[in-house]
Design a protein around this motif. Structure first.
Motif, PDB file in Angstrom:
ATOM      1  N   GLY A   1     -15.317  -7.849  26.391  1.00  0.00           N
ATOM      2  CA  GLY A   1     -15.249  -8.152  24.967  1.00  0.00           C
ATOM      3  C   GLY A   1     -14.051  -9.021  24.632  1.00  0.00           C
ATOM      4  O   GLY A   1     -14.161  -9.964  23.842  1.00  0.00           O
ATOM      5  N   LEU A   2     -12.903  -8.723  25.249  1.00  0.00           N
ATOM      6  CA  LEU A   2     -11.705  -9.515  25.013  1.00  0.00           C
ATOM      7  C   LEU A   2     -11.871 -10.953  25.509  1.00  0.00           C
ATOM      8  O   LEU A   2     -11.480 -11.911  24.837  1.00  0.00           O
ATOM      9  CB  LEU A   2     -10.502  -8.860  25.710  1.00  0.00           C
ATOM     10  N   VAL A   3     -12.472 -11.091  26.703  1.00  0.00           N
ATOM     11  CA  VAL A   3     -12.701 -12.430  27.247  1.00  0.00           C
ATOM     12  C   VAL A   3     -13.627 -13.224  26.334  1.00  0.00           C
ATOM     13  O   VAL A   3     -13.385 -14.397  26.035  1.00  0.00           O
ATOM     14  CB  VAL A   3     -13.297 -12.339  28.675  1.00  0.00           C
ATOM     15  N   ALA A   4     -14.692 -12.572  25.888  1.00  0.00           N
ATOM     16  CA  ALA A   4     -15.647 -13.247  25.012  1.00  0.00           C
ATOM     17  C   ALA A   4     -14.990 -13.664  23.697  1.00  0.00           C
ATOM     18  O   ALA A   4     -15.230 -14.765  23.181  1.00  0.00           O
ATOM     19  CB  ALA A   4     -16.834 -12.329  24.734  1.00  0.00           C
ATOM     20  N   TYR A   5     -14.143 -12.793  23.145  1.00  0.00           N
ATOM     21  CA  TYR A   5     -13.459 -13.103  21.890  1.00  0.00           C
ATOM     22  C   TYR A   5     -12.513 -14.294  22.060  1.00  0.00           C
ATOM     23  O   TYR A   5     -12.477 -15.206  21.221  1.00  0.00           O
ATOM     24  CB  TYR A   5     -12.676 -11.879  21.407  1.00  0.00           C
ATOM     25  N   ILE A   6     -11.747 -14.295  23.178  1.00  0.00           N
ATOM     26  CA  ILE A   6     -10.796 -15.384  23.415  1.00  0.00           C
ATOM     27  C   ILE A   6     -11.532 -16.708  23.574  1.00  0.00           C
ATOM     28  O   ILE A   6     -11.131 -17.740  23.020  1.00  0.00           O
ATOM     29  CB  ILE A   6      -9.937 -15.071  24.663  1.00  0.00           C
ATOM     30  N   MET A   7     -12.630 -16.688  24.353  1.00  0.00           N
ATOM     31  CA  MET A   7     -13.391 -17.912  24.559  1.00  0.00           C
ATOM     32  C   MET A   7     -13.998 -18.412  23.252  1.00  0.00           C
ATOM     33  O   MET A   7     -13.987 -19.615  22.960  1.00  0.00           O
ATOM     34  CB  MET A   7     -14.500 -17.682  25.599  1.00  0.00           C
ATOM     35  N   TYR A   8     -14.512 -17.481  22.444  1.00  0.00           N
ATOM     36  CA  TYR A   8     -15.144 -17.874  21.180  1.00  0.00           C
ATOM     37  C   TYR A   8     -14.111 -18.451  20.214  1.00  0.00           C
ATOM     38  O   TYR A   8     -14.350 -19.471  19.554  1.00  0.00           O
ATOM     39  CB  TYR A   8     -15.831 -16.671  20.530  1.00  0.00           C
ATOM     40  N   SER A   9     -12.945 -17.812  20.150  1.00  0.00           N
ATOM     41  CA  SER A   9     -11.921 -18.269  19.220  1.00  0.00           C
ATOM     42  C   SER A   9     -11.327 -19.620  19.640  1.00  0.00           C
ATOM     43  O   SER A   9     -10.812 -20.359  18.802  1.00  0.00           O
ATOM     44  CB  SER A   9     -10.805 -17.220  19.106  1.00  0.00           C
ATOM     45  N   ASN A  10     -11.397 -19.935  20.948  1.00  0.00           N
ATOM     46  CA  ASN A  10     -10.846 -21.201  21.440  1.00  0.00           C
ATOM     47  C   ASN A  10     -11.936 -22.213  21.804  1.00  0.00           C
ATOM     48  O   ASN A  10     -11.637 -23.236  22.425  1.00  0.00           O
ATOM     49  CB  ASN A  10      -9.970 -20.942  22.675  1.00  0.00           C
ATOM     50  N   LEU A  11     -13.164 -21.931  21.429  1.00  0.00           N
ATOM     51  CA  LEU A  11     -14.275 -22.790  21.810  1.00  0.00           C
ATOM     52  C   LEU A  11     -14.107 -24.246  21.364  1.00  0.00           C
ATOM     53  O   LEU A  11     -14.351 -25.164  22.168  1.00  0.00           O
ATOM     54  CB  LEU A  11     -15.593 -22.221  21.263  1.00  0.00           C
ATOM     55  N   PRO A  12     -13.689 -24.514  20.125  1.00  0.00           N
ATOM     56  CA  PRO A  12     -13.519 -25.923  19.719  1.00  0.00           C
ATOM     57  C   PRO A  12     -12.517 -26.679  20.595  1.00  0.00           C
ATOM     58  O   PRO A  12     -12.764 -27.827  20.976  1.00  0.00           O
ATOM     59  CB  PRO A  12     -13.023 -25.815  18.271  1.00  0.00           C
ATOM     60  N   ALA A  13     -11.408 -26.019  20.920  1.00  0.00           N
ATOM     61  CA  ALA A  13     -10.393 -26.672  21.754  1.00  0.00           C
ATOM     62  C   ALA A  13     -10.912 -26.906  23.168  1.00  0.00           C
ATOM     63  O   ALA A  13     -10.659 -27.953  23.777  1.00  0.00           O
ATOM     64  CB  ALA A  13      -9.121 -25.825  21.792  1.00  0.00           C
TER      65      ALA A  13
END
Length: 209
Positions: free
Chosen positions: A14-26
């Motif tokens: 869940g943490l990995v998915a959240y980090i990737m989603y929050s940084n997806l534009p970058a």
């Protein structure tokens, strides 16, 4: 315990998915700038080797280039890019005489001794400009010192005992001097590389030291 381990894994995912989603534009922006490394002169050289030379043809050149030749073409190489073995170091020093000021017969004899079919000369090494930060550190300078020859651009340091060579630098002279062309024939050239086929020795020439 099993449920606890499963829960830990789920939390981690869940943490990995959240980090990737929050940084997806970058991440997407950075990926847009990624491109494949492309060196057309090297690609042209490797393509020529694969298409125009026998699979048994052995190549001599700088160690960093020969690593690519071996990987890309599968052709035999005369000096493997490892320094751990003294025999390999001595062999490489003899092969590198084509960046020194030696007689063409000497260079030819060294190359034939290790079964060389072609030599690859790099203009970036042969015609390297002296760097004021590290004077006397070009490969041709190092070869000159090993041979006891004066440098093209003396540094004034540790040059006692060096003498002027009676020969020009091989990698330059082989382009223009007919004497060299009886032992080496140009087989390929582009802006970066020159390839010469090592010919059979002409017995009419006397051996040079």
């Amino acid at each position: 315990e099993r449920a606890a381990r499963v829960l830990q894994h789920l939390v981690g995912l869940g943490l990995v998915a959240y980090i990737m989603y929050s940084n997806l534009p970058a991440i997407q922006e950075q990926l847009a700038y990624l491109g494949e490394f492309y060196d057309p002169d090297t690609v042209q050289l490797m393509t020529w080797i694969m298409k125009k030379t026998k699979k048994s043809a052995a190549f001599a050149g700088s160690m960093q280039l020969l690593a690519g030749v071996k990987l890309c073409t599968g052709r035999p190489i005369t000096n493997h890019p490892h320094y751990e073995d003294r025999r390999l170091r001595d062999r490489t020093r003899q092969i590198y005489q084509f960046y020194g000021k030696r007689a063409p017969e000497v260079v030819h004899r060294n190359l034939q001794a290790v079964g060389t079919s072609y030599i690859i000369l790099e203009n970036s090494i042969c015609y390297a400009q002296n760097d004021e930060r590290w004077p006397g550190c070009r490969l041709p300078d190092i070869i000159d010192r090993c041979n006891g020859h004066t440098l093209d651009e003396p540094t004034g340091e540790n040059e006692q005992g060096l003498v002027e060579s009676e020969y020009g630098r091989f990698c330059s002279m082989v382009e223009v001097d007919e004497r060299y062309k009886t032992l080496f024939r140009q087989a390929f050239v582009n802006k970066t590389f020159r390839v010469y086929k090592v010919l059979k020795a002409d017995t009419r020439h006397k051996k040079a030291k």
